[in-house]
Design a protein around this motif. Structure first.
Motif, mmCIF file in Angstrom:
data_model
loop_
_atom_site.group_PDB
_atom_site.id
_atom_site.type_symbol
_atom_site.label_atom_id
_atom_site.label_comp_id
_atom_site.label_asym_id
_atom_site.label_seq_id
_atom_site.Cartn_x
_atom_site.Cartn_y
_atom_site.Cartn_z
ATOM 1 N N LEU B 118 0.953 -0.691 0.180
ATOM 2 C CA LEU B 118 0.430 0.007 -0.011
ATOM 3 C C LEU B 118 0.802 0.973 -0.073
ATOM 4 O O LEU B 118 2.322 1.363 0.475
ATOM 5 C CB LEU B 118 -0.848 -0.174 1.020
ATOM 6 C CG LEU B 118 -2.036 -0.857 1.343
ATOM 7 C CD1 LEU B 118 -3.063 -0.582 -0.160
ATOM 8 C CD2 LEU B 118 -1.631 -2.157 1.124
ATOM 9 N N GLY B 119 0.528 2.165 0.019
ATOM 10 C CA GLY B 119 0.956 3.425 -0.371
ATOM 11 C C GLY B 119 0.381 4.980 -0.798
ATOM 12 O O GLY B 119 -1.004 4.784 -0.842
ATOM 13 N N THR B 120 1.287 5.827 -0.038
ATOM 14 C CA THR B 120 -0.002 6.632 -0.403
ATOM 15 C C THR B 120 -0.020 7.933 -1.023
ATOM 16 O O THR B 120 0.367 9.487 -1.311
ATOM 17 C CB THR B 120 0.231 7.994 1.207
ATOM 18 O OG1 THR B 120 2.002 8.029 0.944
ATOM 19 C CG2 THR B 120 0.608 7.729 2.488
ATOM 20 N N ASP B 121 -0.235 7.166 -2.086
ATOM 21 C CA ASP B 121 0.087 8.083 -3.550
ATOM 22 C C ASP B 121 -1.209 6.972 -5.109
ATOM 23 O O ASP B 121 -0.794 5.338 -5.014
ATOM 24 C CB ASP B 121 1.299 8.027 -4.474
ATOM 25 C CG ASP B 121 2.033 9.463 -5.627
ATOM 26 O OD1 ASP B 121 1.593 9.299 -5.223
ATOM 27 O OD2 ASP B 121 1.266 8.256 -7.159
ATOM 28 N N SER B 122 -2.103 7.608 -5.541
ATOM 29 C CA SER B 122 -3.010 6.686 -6.435
ATOM 30 C C SER B 122 -1.974 5.543 -7.049
ATOM 31 O O SER B 122 -2.930 5.081 -7.656
ATOM 32 C CB SER B 122 -3.665 8.047 -6.748
ATOM 33 O OG SER B 122 -3.189 8.817 -7.643
ATOM 34 N N HIS B 123 -0.941 6.554 -7.681
ATOM 35 C CA HIS B 123 -0.529 5.266 -8.635
ATOM 36 C C HIS B 123 0.258 3.917 -7.807
ATOM 37 O O HIS B 123 1.442 3.346 -8.902
ATOM 38 C CB HIS B 123 0.745 6.376 -9.578
ATOM 39 C CG HIS B 123 -0.381 7.276 -10.363
ATOM 40 N ND1 HIS B 123 0.011 8.653 -10.369
ATOM 41 C CD2 HIS B 123 -0.885 6.485 -11.354
ATOM 42 C CE1 HIS B 123 -1.224 9.444 -11.063
ATOM 43 N NE2 HIS B 123 -1.265 8.135 -12.286
ATOM 44 N N THR B 124 0.250 4.222 -6.531
ATOM 45 C CA THR B 124 1.007 2.348 -6.230
ATOM 46 C C THR B 124 0.886 1.600 -6.963
ATOM 47 O O THR B 124 1.073 0.661 -6.740
ATOM 48 C CB THR B 124 0.319 2.566 -4.881
ATOM 49 O OG1 THR B 124 0.806 3.732 -4.128
ATOM 50 C CG2 THR B 124 1.110 1.118 -4.342
ATOM 51 N N CYS B 125 -0.311 1.972 -8.106
ATOM 52 C CA CYS B 125 -0.799 -0.086 -8.382
ATOM 53 C C CYS B 125 -0.086 -0.572 -9.686
ATOM 54 O O CYS B 125 -0.395 -0.766 -10.335
ATOM 55 C CB CYS B 125 -2.209 0.704 -9.451
ATOM 56 S SG CYS B 125 -2.212 2.244 -9.848
ATOM 57 N N THR B 126 1.037 0.845 -9.509
ATOM 58 C CA THR B 126 2.013 0.421 -10.713
ATOM 59 C C THR B 126 3.043 -0.664 -10.497
ATOM 60 O O THR B 126 3.088 -1.704 -11.608
ATOM 61 C CB THR B 126 2.944 1.619 -9.885
ATOM 62 O OG1 THR B 126 2.809 3.157 -10.593
ATOM 63 C CG2 THR B 126 4.282 1.383 -11.390
ATOM 64 N N TYR B 127 2.923 -1.465 -9.133
ATOM 65 C CA TYR B 127 3.861 -2.949 -8.983
ATOM 66 C C TYR B 127 2.802 -3.254 -9.445
ATOM 67 O O TYR B 127 3.705 -4.901 -9.526
ATOM 68 C CB TYR B 127 3.991 -2.828 -7.711
ATOM 69 C CG TYR B 127 4.269 -1.458 -6.770
ATOM 70 C CD1 TYR B 127 4.853 -0.528 -7.505
ATOM 71 C CD2 TYR B 127 3.518 -1.035 -4.902
ATOM 72 C CE1 TYR B 127 4.978 0.964 -6.735
ATOM 73 C CE2 TYR B 127 4.514 0.335 -4.773
ATOM 74 C CZ TYR B 127 4.687 1.102 -5.837
ATOM 75 O OH TYR B 127 5.213 2.397 -4.806
#
Lengths: 420, 418, 165
Positions: B118-127
């Motif tokens: 999980l990341g505090t950024d919407s583009h965390t879905c990159t992974y």
């Protein structure tokens, strides 16, 4: 009575046989430079305040976008666009993100004996080629755009006789800091600093540029060094041959000086300007051990290839201290390319430095590399005024590129002589 | 019954025997990422919640990228607070200025196949491009995860994107994801996961997959997942990780919808501001003059992207009316690009190389677009006013399209040889 | 629980850069940030028009874009405790719950609300009443788990009384 270099340039540019200090003379300039920090002000004034505005000679005007590059907000972006449109409409030379204005003038325009006026205080840089360079406010610049001439008061000259040889870890930056210490921030107000002596002849052209660049910080109207073969070769190296016509002016033996200082480089040690004034110069040893949060190498003062070589020599195979940021900005795209070709940029990146695009950067303090509250910046830039690089509660120390590089590695202000 | 990639990964981290789309499950998190804009809030809220120690200091990443190099003293205050959290909690994955968070998470092996990040950024879905179930959350939830190591997630329904064929020369995976977003629209995959499958997947490099997954959020998706296959494993083994999971969906997994794309038929796509989902074939806008171009960001700031641009620009000069800003995604990418001579080529062509970080894509530094100017950009968003004045116009496109366009000064199809 | 106030209505795909532009995220306080809420669409002083109890409604995909929780917190800072949209971006939805904003997702209710209408929402009765037009409608309530977080005030307060989910 004899004349100094500066008096000769001004009398020549004013169409006179002889000028004396104190005299007001209207001179024709060779170059008028204006950058994105103030050009929008001038353009508005020119459009709204000048009756039948014209550009007297578009071929002499140089616009430079260098202070906020690339733009960091809509306001600066729009301001720069205004410059682009104006330059296009009036067929003016525009450098857009090519580097720091003073560096670009030295690379592409200034010649010995010329007059360079700029809407920026560090226009004194031109003096390293034996040219007259000085900074003016927006109103003067607007009038000069329109008229093709500008009035100046012929300054008195203070002479610096430099002898001896720099120690391996001492640089021209240390020398000019020492000179500012002698004079104080206002010591040379309205005056010329003429730098002469055998030691200056030994200096590279880039070392000389560092000297005249900072003459303004002692309040000088201009700084000047007699041009020689080295200067001509340096310019040809950049622009190729043949060069347009130029004149090398020399001070007469009986020229009159207000004051003469002598400095022996054999005795010079690294110097640092302490916060928050340029003339608060002390030997580097007094600052040693001060923890630094950010180090900056670049600017019109020390962003040239020789400066970057010094930094790369120190940083090769080393790492920037983990609690320090090192930011490096070559002074122009030309310098950037040379640094790429010589592998210096790779050395910087490997060391963990952040390499910025050529621009005024940290030295301007409003676009990139700003420092925070209670932080300490060690910079090769031109000014250390309170808040200049960010928070009003920060501190800026100015130093040479060598001192900057070694301190970036140790994380604290470090004597370059003790580092090797 | 068979499971989708999302279901498999979520089940592996939940204390449950079975799960299906629609279930809300509490899962164990493998790692988290917070960047400089929000790390200070995470810290503040973490302590306000009453937590004392983070659940695992080796699984938390704090990365400065949006505000590097800083442009106001306030930026530095945020960096200081992030650093304080790192020091207090002895957080191991700290990067004060090494590049864009989503690029570093893969570059440093912090996100691995089969994990939940999980990341505090919407583009965390990159992974998701590396077979990681990764998505963005707010800083309050991030604080809760730092305290507990857990998060509740709704198991998403999955849209299967079946890919066939091969990318033709000049066509990039960026064109594919733009096409998909144009079809699904900005809300077409809300609460859902995208899963990419089919024979074409094996032909896509990890970097190409990451670009696709990066933009899954632009059609509202929670995650955009690729299977972790030999290509993925090869990447991680280069990082020294020999035992990463290979993971793929079951053949009988249930999908809420299946979409088919033939990569061979794909043409360059552009997305016109102010909506990412306003996607057209490049032919609709080819010839439109541009003032600026940007190559960089977590979408297309990788070495592969720089290589594509350098290949097109080698020995050529960009059009004189265009400002071309190149921001390498990380310091390592910058270093590699220097070693390969890519930076030299790009600089020589007239590009402005800026310091690694989010750069212009953050919308607060790095080349903000003046009002009335038009930019073509490799990043992921072109919302109203995000990258420039309210009357600026932003077209999103692939690195190849950008490189071709900076040469002509006009939006140019890179697949039509010049 | 009842909420009543004026309606402020927005369209589809309202992104978080519109709700609070990135350049304001570094401002030191939420109150300073909240002054710039919806600025790209509604100009500089929109926040002054919002009062406690007011309701924001939007079309599809409300809050799409970045994870910035400030987008939600600026809304709460203006006194808004309830948002109604045809659909939400999942990140924005979670951030609402975690900050104690009640979320109504309904394909039809936004269509029965106009800018500046006076509304009353009865959360227990799951009913929206448009006082200006006289129309009422029912909505699907939040799950018990999410409502518990909303009722705690926010996720911080939720965790003050417990150490795990």
């Amino acid at each position: 009575m004899g004349m100094t270099i500066t008096e000769k340039i001004l009398s020549h540019a004013g169409g006179k046989k002889h000028v004396s200090p104190g005299e007001i003379v209207t001179i024709t300039y060779n170059w008028l430079m204006s950058n994105d920090a103030t050009t929008h002000v001038s353009i508005n004034m020119w459009k709204n305040k000048v009756k039948n505005p014209r550009i007297f000679d578009p071929g002499k005007i140089v616009f430079v976008i260098d202070h906020n590059v690339p733009a960091e907000n809509v306001k600066t972006a729009d301001t720069q666009k205004l410059m682009r449109i104006f330059a296009r409409e009036h067929n003016l030379q525009l450098y857009d993100g090519e580097g720091v204005c003073h560096q670009l003038l030295m690379e592409n325009h200034t010649l010995p004996g010329q007059v360079v006026i700029g809407a920026d205080s560090h226009t004194t840089t031109a003096g390293a080629y034996g040219a007259f360079g000085s900074g003016f406010g927006s109103t003067d610049i607007v009038a000069a755009l329109h008229e093709g001439t500008i009035w100046v008061k012929v300054p008195e000259t203070i002479k610096f006789e430099i002898s001896g040889k720099l120690k391996s870890y001492v640089t021209a930056k240390d020398l000019i800091l020492k000179m500012i210490q002698y004079l104080g921030a206002k010591g040379a107000t309205y005056k010329t600093m003429e730098i002469t002596g055998d030691a200056v002849k030994d200096f590279s052209v880039e070392e000389r540029i560092t000297l005249t660049n900072l003459a303004i910080e002692a309040g000088a109207k201009n700084g000047i060094i007699e041009a020689d073969r080295k200067v001509i070769d340096y310019i040809k190296g950049i622009r190729g041959e043949p060069l347009p016509e130029y004149t090398i002016f020399k001070s007469d033996p009986d020229a009159e000086y207000r004051q003469t200082f002598t400095i022996n480089l054999d005795e010079l040690e690294p110097m640092v300007a302490f916060p928050h004034t340029l003339d608060n110069v002390k030997p580097l040893k007094d600052a040693v051990g001060t923890k630094v949060d950010e180090v900056f190498i670049g600017s019109c003062s020390n962003g040239r290839i020789e400066d970057l070589r010094i930094a790369a020599h120190v940083l090769a195979g080393k790492k920037v201290h983990r609690s320090t940021r090192l930011l490096i900005s070559p002074a122009s795209r030309r310098v950037f390319k040379q640094a790429l070709d010589e592998g210096l940029i790779l050395t910087f990146v490997k060391a963990g430095a952040l390499v910025l695009n050529p621009n005024c950067s940290v030295c301007w303090g409003a676009c990139q590399g700003v420092i925070g509250k209670d932080e300490v910046l060690l910079s090769t830039g031109t000014r250390n005024f309170r808040g200049r690089a960010g928070s009003p509660e920060s501190k800026i120390f100015l130093c040479s590129p060598r001192t900057a590089a070694v301190s970036a590695v140790t994380g604290k202000i470090t004597h370059p002589g003790e580092f090797e | 019954m068979g499971m989708t990639l999302s279901e498999k990964i979520l089940l592996s981290r939940a204390e449950k025997k079975t799960i299906k789309a629609g279930d809300t499950v509490l899962v164990q998190v493998d790692g988290v990422m917070m960047h400089d804009l929000f790390a200070p809030k995470v810290r503040e809220i973490f302590y306000a919640m009453g937590f004392k120690k983070v659940w695992d200091n080796e699984r938390i990443a704090v990365i400065n990228d949006h505000l590097v190099p800083a442009k106001t003293p306030d930026d530095i205050e945020l960096h200081k607070m992030g650093r304080l959290f790192v020091e207090e909690q002895e957080i191991k994955r700290y990067h004060p200025g090494d590049g864009v968070c989503h690029i570093l998470m893969i570059e440093r092996g912090y996100a691995r196949p089969g994990e939940i990040i999980l990341g505090t950024d919407s583009h965390t879905c990159t992974y998701g491009g590396a077979g990681v179930f990764a998505t963005g959350i707010g800083y309050t939830e991030m604080a809760a995860i730092c305290g507990t190591g857990n998060i509740w997630l709704k198991v998403p329904e999955t849209i299967k994107i079946h890919l066939e064929g091969y990318l033709s020369p000049g066509i990039a995976s960026k064109d594919l994801i733009l096409k998909i977003i144009g079809d699904l629209k900005a809300d077409g995959a809300i609460y859902k996961a995208l899963e990419f499958s089919g024979p074409a997947v094996a032909g896509l490099s990890l970097a190409e997959r990451l670009t696709v997954s990066n933009m899954a959020v632009e059609c509202g998706a929670k995650a955009g997942l690729f299977p972790a296959d030999e290509i993925t494993a090869a990447y991680y083994s280069e990082l020294g990780e020999q035992s990463v999971a290979q993971i793929k969906a079951d053949p009988d997994a249930v999908y809420c919808r299946t979409m088919h794309y033939d990569l061979t038929a794909l043409t360059p796509q552009v997305s016109k501001s102010p909506n990412v989902d306003d996607v057209s074939d490049i032919a609709c806008f080819a010839g439109l003059e541009i003032d600026q171009a940007f190559l960089g960001s977590c979408t297309n700031g990788r070495i592969d992207d720089l290589r594509i641009a350098a290949k097109i620009l080698a020995g050529k000069k960009i059009h004189r009316n265009v400002r071309f800003i190149v921001t390498p995604g990380s310091q390592r990418i910058y270093e590699k690009a220097l070693e390969e001579g890519i930076i030299q080529v790009l600089h020589e062509s007239g590009a402005q190389i800026t310091a690694p970080g989010c750069g212009l894509c953050s919308g607060i530094l790095g080349g903000i677009v003046p009002n009335g100017d038009r930019m073509i950009s490799s990043n992921n968003r072109n919302f109203l006013g995000r990258l420039g004045g309210l009357t600026s116009e932003i077209f999103l496109a692939s690195p190849a399209t950008i490189a071709a366009s900076v040469l002509t000064g006009k939006i140019t199809d890179p697949s039509r040889g010049s | 629980m009842k909420i009543s106030g004026k309606v402020f209505k927005f369209g589809n795909n309202i992104d978080t850069d519109i709700i609070i532009p990135t350049k304001y995220l570094v401002l030191p306080s939420l109150d300073e940030m909240a002054r710039h809420i919806f600025e790209p669409l509604r100009g500089e002083n929109f926040s002054a028009q919002l009062s406690p109890g007011d309701v924001i409604t939007a079309g599809k995909n409300f809050g799409c874009g970045s994870s910035r929780e400030q987008a939600v917190q600026c809304i709460t800072a203006c006194g808004v405790k309830l948002v109604i949209a045809e659909s939400f971006s999942r990140l924005f939805f979670r951030n609402c719950i975690n900050n104690g904003i009640y979320v109504i997702q309904s394909p039809s209710i936004p269509g029965m609300l106009s800018e500046r209408d006076q509304v009353e929402i009865d959360i227990n009765a799951c009913e929206v009443k448009n006082i200006t037009s006289g129309i009422t409608a029912k909505f699907e309530p939040l799950s018990d788990f999410l409502y518990e977080i909303v009722q705690s005030g926010n996720l911080i307060d939720y965790f003050k009384t417990r150490k795990s989910w």
